[in-house]
Design a protein around this motif. Structure first.
Motif, short mmCIF file in Angstrom:
data_model
loop_
_atom_site.label_atom_id
_atom_site.label_comp_id
_atom_site.label_asym_id
_atom_site.label_seq_id
_atom_site.Cartn_x
_atom_site.Cartn_y
_atom_site.Cartn_z
N TYR A 295 1.02 -1.39 -0.10
CA TYR A 295 -0.10 0.27 0.39
C TYR A 295 0.72 1.61 0.14
CZ TYR A 295 -3.72 3.36 1.12
OH TYR A 295 -4.42 4.24 1.15
N GLY A 296 1.59 1.75 0.97
CA GLY A 296 2.73 2.48 0.71
C GLY A 296 3.61 2.66 -0.33
N ASN A 297 3.99 1.44 -1.53
CA ASN A 297 4.60 1.77 -2.92
C ASN A 297 3.24 2.26 -3.26
OD1 ASN A 297 7.00 0.46 -1.36
ND2 ASN A 297 5.97 -1.59 -2.26
N TYR A 298 1.86 1.63 -3.45
CA TYR A 298 1.27 1.77 -4.23
C TYR A 298 1.19 3.98 -4.23
CZ TYR A 298 -4.11 2.98 -5.13
OH TYR A 298 -4.54 3.92 -6.27
N LEU A 299 1.30 4.53 -3.42
CA LEU A 299 1.22 5.90 -2.58
C LEU A 299 1.96 6.28 -3.53
CD1 LEU A 299 -1.02 4.96 1.08
CD2 LEU A 299 -2.13 5.92 -0.72
N LYS A 300 3.08 5.98 -2.59
CA LYS A 300 4.34 6.50 -3.06
C LYS A 300 4.36 6.29 -5.34
CE LYS A 300 8.07 5.02 -1.63
NZ LYS A 300 9.24 4.37 -1.09
N ARG A 301 3.93 5.37 -6.00
CA ARG A 301 4.07 5.37 -7.41
C ARG A 301 2.44 6.81 -7.11
NH1 ARG A 301 3.48 0.18 -6.83
NH2 ARG A 301 1.48 -0.19 -7.02
N LYS A 302 1.94 6.71 -7.27
CA LYS A 302 0.75 7.26 -6.91
C LYS A 302 1.44 9.13 -6.84
CE LYS A 302 -4.29 8.34 -6.04
NZ LYS A 302 -5.84 8.31 -5.55
N SER A 303 1.56 9.38 -6.08
CA SER A 303 2.63 11.03 -5.89
C SER A 303 2.93 11.06 -6.94
CB SER A 303 3.14 10.59 -4.66
OG SER A 303 3.56 9.67 -4.35
N ILE A 304 4.09 10.06 -7.42
CA ILE A 304 5.10 10.21 -8.65
C ILE A 304 3.92 10.42 -9.89
CG2 ILE A 304 7.00 9.00 -10.02
CD1 ILE A 304 7.79 7.68 -7.40
#
Length: 141
Positions: free
Chosen positions: A87-96
């Motif tokens: 979930y953290g990786n998903y949020l990081k990719r989304k913000s990028i």
């Protein structure tokens, strides 16, 4: 010879009649709200994994960590730490992605303004007029 798994038409018919909820264990939930279940056969051996989509089957979204478990690539269910990291990786990719879209829109705005400055103005549009031979009597047509 004892066959542990039951395949085919009769197995599906039995599940529809008696329901597969009798030997169904809730395993976990992903970031989208989908629920994952492990189904056991009558001898208490795990033989099937299922998912209940929160949005229905028309628009399924699935966490990649849970997809690996569901498809049998992983034998053990994902731990809470793995789900949290996913979930953290998903949020990081989304913000990028959002940052990239913002910068791209800014660059395109600057590009359009620059193109307006350096391009020639368009020619005056042609407007048709009526023809009158009496206006210019000396001109031969």
């Amino acid at each position: 010879m004892f066959i542990r798994r039951r395949f085919g038409f009769f197995k599906n018919l039995k599940e529809k009649i008696f329901g597969s909820d009798t030997n169904r264990e809730f395993v976990g939930k992903d970031m989208y709200g989908n629920k994952y279940f492990q189904i056991y056969d009558p001898d208490n051996f795990p033989y099937k994994r299922e998912i209940e989509y929160i949005e229905g089957l028309h628009n399924p979204k699935m966490d990649p960590v849970w997809a690996a478990w569901l498809n049998g690539r992983e034998m053990e269910r994902p731990s809470d730490k793995e789900v949290e990291e996913s979930y953290g990786n998903y949020l990081k990719r989304k913000s990028i992605g959002e940052e990239f879209d913002r910068k791209d829109e800014e660059y395109m705005k600057n590009f359009r303004e620059t193109m307006k400055k350096i391009t020639k103005p368009k020619q005056k549009a042609y407007q048709a007029t009526s023809w009158n031979p009496q206006e210019k009597p000396n001109k031969k047509y």
